[in-house]
Design a protein around this motif. Structure first.
Motif, PDB file in Angstrom:
ATOM      1  N   GLU A  10       0.831  -1.213   0.000  1.00  0.00           N
ATOM      2  CA  GLU A  10       0.000   0.000   0.000  1.00  0.00           C
ATOM      3  C   GLU A  10       0.861   1.257   0.000  1.00  0.00           C
ATOM      4  O   GLU A  10       0.568   2.222  -0.710  1.00  0.00           O
ATOM      5  N   ALA A  11       1.918   1.248   0.801  1.00  0.00           N
ATOM      6  CA  ALA A  11       2.814   2.411   0.861  1.00  0.00           C
ATOM      7  C   ALA A  11       3.504   2.623  -0.480  1.00  0.00           C
ATOM      8  O   ALA A  11       3.656   3.762  -0.942  1.00  0.00           O
ATOM      9  N   THR A  12       3.912   1.546  -1.114  1.00  0.00           N
ATOM     10  CA  THR A  12       4.551   1.640  -2.428  1.00  0.00           C
ATOM     11  C   THR A  12       3.558   2.158  -3.458  1.00  0.00           C
ATOM     12  O   THR A  12       3.884   3.041  -4.268  1.00  0.00           O
ATOM     13  N   HIS A  13       2.358   1.622  -3.425  1.00  0.00           N
ATOM     14  CA  HIS A  13       1.300   2.068  -4.342  1.00  0.00           C
ATOM     15  C   HIS A  13       1.063   3.574  -4.158  1.00  0.00           C
ATOM     16  O   HIS A  13       0.968   4.325  -5.136  1.00  0.00           O
ATOM     17  N   ASP A  14       0.991   4.011  -2.908  1.00  0.00           N
ATOM     18  CA  ASP A  14       0.782   5.422  -2.595  1.00  0.00           C
ATOM     19  C   ASP A  14       1.920   6.283  -3.151  1.00  0.00           C
ATOM     20  O   ASP A  14       1.685   7.365  -3.678  1.00  0.00           O
ATOM     21  N   ARG A  15       3.156   5.803  -3.033  1.00  0.00           N
ATOM     22  CA  ARG A  15       4.316   6.532  -3.585  1.00  0.00           C
ATOM     23  C   ARG A  15       4.206   6.680  -5.094  1.00  0.00           C
ATOM     24  O   ARG A  15       4.532   7.721  -5.655  1.00  0.00           O
ATOM     25  N   ILE A  16       3.757   5.637  -5.750  1.00  0.00           N
ATOM     26  CA  ILE A  16       3.616   5.678  -7.212  1.00  0.00           C
ATOM     27  C   ILE A  16       2.541   6.695  -7.597  1.00  0.00           C
ATOM     28  O   ILE A  16       2.742   7.522  -8.492  1.00  0.00           O
ATOM     29  N   LYS A  39      10.510   5.399 -11.718  1.00  0.00           N
ATOM     30  CA  LYS A  39      11.833   5.893 -11.309  1.00  0.00           C
ATOM     31  C   LYS A  39      11.684   6.982 -10.245  1.00  0.00           C
ATOM     32  O   LYS A  39      12.393   6.979  -9.235  1.00  0.00           O
ATOM     33  N   ALA A  40      10.736   7.900 -10.452  1.00  0.00           N
ATOM     34  CA  ALA A  40      10.499   8.972  -9.472  1.00  0.00           C
ATOM     35  C   ALA A  40      10.042   8.410  -8.130  1.00  0.00           C
ATOM     36  O   ALA A  40      10.325   8.984  -7.081  1.00  0.00           O
ATOM     37  N   ALA A  41       9.367   7.274  -8.164  1.00  0.00           N
ATOM     38  CA  ALA A  41       8.901   6.626  -6.931  1.00  0.00           C
ATOM     39  C   ALA A  41       9.989   5.741  -6.320  1.00  0.00           C
ATOM     40  O   ALA A  41       9.771   5.128  -5.275  1.00  0.00           O
ATOM     41  N   GLY A  42      11.147   5.672  -6.991  1.00  0.00           N
ATOM     42  CA  GLY A  42      12.259   4.873  -6.483  1.00  0.00           C
ATOM     43  C   GLY A  42      12.097   3.389  -6.758  1.00  0.00           C
ATOM     44  O   GLY A  42      12.605   2.557  -6.009  1.00  0.00           O
ATOM     45  N   LEU A  43      11.381   3.058  -7.845  1.00  0.00           N
ATOM     46  CA  LEU A  43      11.100   1.658  -8.169  1.00  0.00           C
ATOM     47  C   LEU A  43      11.508   1.350  -9.605  1.00  0.00           C
ATOM     48  O   LEU A  43      11.748   2.257 -10.408  1.00  0.00           O
ATOM     49  N   THR A  44      11.522   0.080  -9.928  1.00  0.00           N
ATOM     50  CA  THR A  44      11.823  -0.315 -11.302  1.00  0.00           C
ATOM     51  C   THR A  44      10.530  -0.401 -12.107  1.00  0.00           C
ATOM     52  O   THR A  44       9.445  -0.620 -11.559  1.00  0.00           O
ATOM     53  N   HIS A  45      10.673  -0.251 -13.398  1.00  0.00           N
ATOM     54  CA  HIS A  45       9.536  -0.295 -14.315  1.00  0.00           C
ATOM     55  C   HIS A  45       8.790  -1.627 -14.218  1.00  0.00           C
ATOM     56  O   HIS A  45       7.571  -1.692 -14.337  1.00  0.00           O
ATOM     57  N   GLY A  46       9.511  -2.688 -13.966  1.00  0.00           N
ATOM     58  CA  GLY A  46       8.925  -4.022 -13.929  1.00  0.00           C
ATOM     59  C   GLY A  46       7.865  -4.226 -12.859  1.00  0.00           C
ATOM     60  O   GLY A  46       6.997  -5.081 -13.003  1.00  0.00           O
ATOM     61  N   GLY A  47       7.903  -3.447 -11.802  1.00  0.00           N
ATOM     62  CA  GLY A  47       6.936  -3.612 -10.717  1.00  0.00           C
ATOM     63  C   GLY A  47       5.604  -2.915 -10.938  1.00  0.00           C
ATOM     64  O   GLY A  47       4.680  -3.061 -10.125  1.00  0.00           O
ATOM     65  N   PHE A  48       5.473  -2.191 -12.025  1.00  0.00           N
ATOM     66  CA  PHE A  48       4.264  -1.395 -12.275  1.00  0.00           C
ATOM     67  C   PHE A  48       2.988  -2.236 -12.224  1.00  0.00           C
ATOM     68  O   PHE A  48       2.004  -1.873 -11.570  1.00  0.00           O
ATOM     69  N   TYR A  49       2.984  -3.370 -12.936  1.00  0.00           N
ATOM     70  CA  TYR A  49       1.747  -4.152 -13.059  1.00  0.00           C
ATOM     71  C   TYR A  49       1.371  -4.909 -11.786  1.00  0.00           C
ATOM     72  O   TYR A  49       0.285  -5.473 -11.707  1.00  0.00           O
ATOM     73  N   ALA A  50       2.222  -4.873 -10.784  1.00  0.00           N
ATOM     74  CA  ALA A  50       1.842  -5.419  -9.486  1.00  0.00           C
ATOM     75  C   ALA A  50       0.917  -4.444  -8.753  1.00  0.00           C
ATOM     76  O   ALA A  50       0.267  -4.810  -7.777  1.00  0.00           O
TER      77      ALA A  50
END
Length: 193
Positions: A10-16, A39-50
């Motif tokens: 949830e926290a990661t989703h909120d950051r995105i 990238k701005a959220a500090g994540l890799t592109h591959g995690g988007f669809y999660a």
């Protein structure tokens, strides 16, 4: 363990969504790519669809977040001044130099309104809901709230504020930008009753 993982997701989703809400106001819907947001959220592109089934689903949440932030700003103003000063305080804050310069965190309607007709239905639905909230908030601050014509005056007030901010941001002459914002405030003053 599952609760911790769910909270982390949830926290990661909120950051995105937060990164996307800033990005759409800064670069527009079409100038906002999934890779840049991740990238701005500090994540890799591959995690988007999660987190999202599609780019449009993310943009709809970003539009909702960005619109909600504008409504929250106006609600904070409403809570901070005496009732008879709320509407003028909202207008001054919305048409302020600070808001003019805060494209990335300011009103999503002023930043994105001209792009809205070309967006997916879920993005438009989210933006429409927030625009209606802004109109209702302004209407409730009107001295003649509940009387005939009050809602129409709120429509006029919001349309004038948004339009003035769009134009003030569009021009490359600071004096003209200031004049547009000041003229809108002057013309809106009689609507206060």
């Amino acid at each position: 363990m599952k609760r911790t993982a769910a909270r982390s997701k949830e926290a990661t989703h909120d950051r995105i969504v937060d990164a996307a809400a800033r990005a759409i106001r800064r670069s527009g819907y079409n100038g906002t790519g999934v890779a840049d947001i991740m990238k701005a959220a500090g994540l890799t592109h591959g995690g988007f669809y999660a987190h999202f089934p599609s780019r449009e689903a993310m943009l709809a949440e970003a539009a909702d977040r960005a619109g909600g932030e504008a409504v929250e700003m106006m609600e904070r103003i409403a809570a901070s001044v005496p009732p008879q000063q709320v509407l003028p305080a909202m207008m001054r804050a919305y048409l302020s130099k600070e808001h003019l310069e805060a494209i990335e965190t300011g009103c999503a309607t002023a930043a994105l309104g001209s792009e809205m007709p070309r967006q997916a239905p879920e993005v438009r639905r989210a933006a429409t809901r927030r625009i209606k909230e802004m109109i209702d908030l302004v209407a409730r601050q009107s001295p003649d709230w509940g009387q005939p014509g009050a809602h129409e005056r709120a429509l006029f007030t919001v349309a004038t504020m948004v339009g003035a901010l769009v134009l003030a941001r569009a021009v490359d002459e600071p004096k003209l930008s200031d004049a547009l914002r000041e003229a809108a405030l002057k013309q809106l003053a009689p609507t206060l009753g």
